[in-house]
Scaffold this active site. Structure first.
Site, short mmCIF file in Angstrom:
data_model
loop_
_atom_site.label_atom_id
_atom_site.label_comp_id
_atom_site.label_asym_id
_atom_site.label_seq_id
_atom_site.Cartn_x
_atom_site.Cartn_y
_atom_site.Cartn_z
N HIS A 312 0.83 -1.21 0.00
CA HIS A 312 0.00 0.00 0.00
C HIS A 312 0.86 1.25 0.00
O HIS A 312 1.84 1.35 0.72
CB HIS A 312 -1.01 0.00 1.14
CG HIS A 312 -0.44 0.04 2.52
ND1 HIS A 312 -0.14 1.22 3.15
CD2 HIS A 312 -0.13 -0.94 3.41
CE1 HIS A 312 0.32 0.96 4.36
NE2 HIS A 312 0.35 -0.35 4.55
N ASP A 324 6.36 0.87 6.55
CA ASP A 324 4.91 0.69 6.37
C ASP A 324 4.35 1.80 5.50
O ASP A 324 3.98 2.85 6.00
CB ASP A 324 4.24 0.67 7.75
CG ASP A 324 2.78 0.27 7.68
OD1 ASP A 324 2.35 -0.23 6.63
OD2 ASP A 324 2.07 0.48 8.67
N GLU A 358 -4.89 2.04 2.47
CA GLU A 358 -5.00 0.86 3.33
C GLU A 358 -5.21 1.27 4.78
O GLU A 358 -6.02 0.69 5.49
CB GLU A 358 -3.73 0.01 3.21
CG GLU A 358 -3.84 -1.35 3.94
CD GLU A 358 -3.33 -1.33 5.36
OE1 GLU A 358 -3.50 -2.34 6.06
OE2 GLU A 358 -2.78 -0.31 5.82
N GLU A 359 -4.47 2.30 5.21
CA GLU A 359 -4.40 2.57 6.65
C GLU A 359 -5.72 3.00 7.26
O GLU A 359 -6.07 2.56 8.35
CB GLU A 359 -3.32 3.63 6.94
CG GLU A 359 -1.90 3.18 6.61
CD GLU A 359 -1.36 2.13 7.57
OE1 GLU A 359 -2.11 1.67 8.43
OE2 GLU A 359 -0.18 1.78 7.44
N ASP A 386 3.54 -6.31 3.22
CA ASP A 386 3.17 -5.24 4.15
C ASP A 386 3.50 -5.66 5.58
O ASP A 386 2.70 -5.50 6.49
CB ASP A 386 1.67 -4.92 4.00
CG ASP A 386 1.26 -3.74 4.87
OD1 ASP A 386 2.14 -2.95 5.27
OD2 ASP A 386 0.06 -3.61 5.15
N HIS A 458 3.88 2.77 12.63
CA HIS A 458 2.95 3.91 12.81
C HIS A 458 3.50 5.00 13.72
O HIS A 458 2.74 5.64 14.44
CB HIS A 458 1.59 3.43 13.34
CG HIS A 458 0.84 2.52 12.42
ND1 HIS A 458 -0.37 1.96 12.74
CD2 HIS A 458 1.13 2.08 11.17
CE1 HIS A 458 -0.80 1.20 11.74
NE2 HIS A 458 0.11 1.26 10.77
ZN ZN Z 1 0.91 -1.34 6.25
#
Ligand code: ZN
Length: 496
Positions: A312, A324, A358-359, A386, A458
């Protein structure tokens, strides 16, 4: 019959719990930790290796792997001697930066990728339009106002509502889990609930981030703070998606660090009656236009049959979205570019897809399924990467794979023994390919050594310096060898 029952049990043990917006990889702490000592002493997650392949007698592989040794050698050599993938990841992270849905950065990244893919000479390069949610964080702060005045680290959770401009000031109630919350019940009315839930594994601990706000709102809490979903912390707050339950008031919610949660726990346990002031400007703007980025190497004999590889392209709005999932996108893209450069054109089409959103919405994965519904049956395999860009271990293959598909992938993986990436795990998949795998497409994930993934996941610390260029190159090699061989083998992967 006995064998069948055993298989069902094994599959139910290894099946990945479905959770919106996230591919869940299971990482667990040592079995005998209890939550209280974990909270005092944050411990490093131990990756639980995907259980070894289902111990069933698999049929003999139909793929003739010796026919692919020369190509695999060329692919691995090219991947390990090219700096193109790392240079592109550096551009994406250092020059474009993080890429939340609706942001200018994401649209800049998409335009750049489309232009570069055309320059690579890939086929059918295009963006497929997707409307995405546009959540913006704004300014945010968290102050401890009593018994002492202190600024605490805070990071709002994606999709949260904001607070009034003057903030929300209320006594904190600190709980370690939902049971403690429910035992307090009405006592949390008018308070700020702080979940100090120690990390056990991502799938379990992320429940507090996803659902904590509505669970607290049910008892009348005015805001919810969540200990960051991570095994370790250097005052690093972790964001991530949350969702409001129907029928409960929407209260603001944010992550605090492990250090912050532990401070509040100590004060609360001593009867210090900590009071907090939370300010958040978070809000939704109207949906924004975005796109899935798609490019192909068109197959030479069966172009209508497709192997999909991707990650993503969006990220959270902190750090650089390096692990990520900028790295995952580059792995898939670079795998296809290398094949093109080497003149390795497989019988079937290999398609790279960089999914958007995606997130905080999964709109890209859903849009891909909708736009390609009529060719779902022609998708031979969809691989998602991912889980961070680390030493590759092999692939996780969906537990639903036919024994023939599993036998063939295990055989192909032997081409990767020399780089220690030859394991085929008993289950695999990903959030973006979830919508198509639920329509019957065979799914898989690139498996990596994710021991340190959740340290930085994140957070503002998900930056390029955390990526080892050698790991990136090995991941590219692993992905390219698997995608190429599956796309080129004369027989069907799954054996029909
Ligand atoms: Zn991810």
């Amino acid at each position: 019959m006995r064998l069948l029952q055993t298989l069902v049990v094994i599959l139910s043990i290894v099946s990945v719990p479905a959770l919106a917006y996230h591919s869940i990889r299971q990482y667990t702490l040592n079995a005998n930790n209890n939550s209280s000592n974990v909270a005092q002493t944050p411990q490093r997650a131990q990756p639980t290796p995907t259980p070894s392949p289902t111990p069933l007698p698999l049929p003999p592989p139909t793929v003739k792997v010796d026919n692919y040794r020369a190509a695999a050698g060329r692919i691995i050599g090219a991947a390990l001697t090219s700096n193109k993938g790392y240079a592109r990841l550096a551009h994406l992270t250092d020059h474009i930066g993080n890429r939340l849905s609706g942001s200018k950065n994401l649209e800049q990244a998409i335009a750049w990728a489309l232009a570069e893919m055309k320059r690579d000479g890939l086929d059918n390069v295009r963006g497929e339009k997707v409307m995405v949610p546009h959540w913006v964080r704004g300014n945010e702060s968290l102050q401890l106002t009593s018994p002492v005045s202190r600024e605490l680290m805070v990071l709002g959770l994606g999709n949260s509502v904001g607070t009034p401009a003057e903030g929300i000031t209320a006594p904190a109630v600190v709980v370690r889990n939902f049971d403690e919350l429910d035992r307090l019940g009405e006592q949390v009315r008018g308070k700020i609930v702080v979940y100090n839930a120690a990390f056990t594994n991502y799938g379990a601990t992320v429940q507090y981030r996803q659902n904590g706000a509505s669970r607290a709102a049910r008892w009348g809490a005015v805001a919810a703070l969540v200990r960051s979903v991570t095994p370790v912390s250097l005052q690093t707050p972790h964001t991530g998606a949350m969702a409001y339950a129907e029928g409960q008031p929407k209260i603001p919610t944010a992550a605090v660090t492990i250090e912050g949660a532990e401070l509040l726990q100590r004060m609360y346990d001593r009867g210090d009656q900590p009071v907090l002031r939370l300010k958040m400007e978070a809000q939704f703007l109207p949906d924004a236009e975005s796109a899935n980025v798609i490019a192909e190497i068109k197959g030479s004999e069966k172009p209508e049959e497709v192997v999909v590889v991707g990650g993503h392209f969006d990220s959270w709005d902190v750090g650089q979205g390096a692990h990520d999932d900028g790295g995952g996108c580059i792995i898939a893209w670079e795998a296809v570019r290398l094949l093109k450069e080497l003149g390795l054109r497989p019988r079937r089409t290999i398609r790279v897809v960089l999914y958007t959103n995606e997130e905080n919405g999964l709109r890209g994965g859903n849009a891909y399924r909708d736009a390609h519904r009529n060719e779902v049956a022609k998708h031979v395999l969809a691989i998602e990467t991912d889980s961070g860009t680390y030493q590759p271990l092999g692939f996780g293959l969906a537990a639903t794979a036919t024994p023939q598909a599993r036998a063939n992938m295990q055989e192909i993986a032997k081409l990767l023994t020399g780089i220690r990436a030859d394991r085929i795990g008993a289950n695999g998949g990903g959030a973006d390919i979830g919508p198509m795998t639920r329509e019957g497409v065979l799914g898989a994930s690139l498996d990596v050594d994710g021991s340190h993934y959740f340290d930085i996941h994140h957070t503002p610390a998900d930056t390029l310096d955390k990526i080892d260029p050698q790991h990136l190159a090995l991941c590219v090699a692993t992905m390219a060898v698997m995608a190429y061989t599956v796309a080129d083998m004369p027989q069907a992967l799954s054996g029909q």
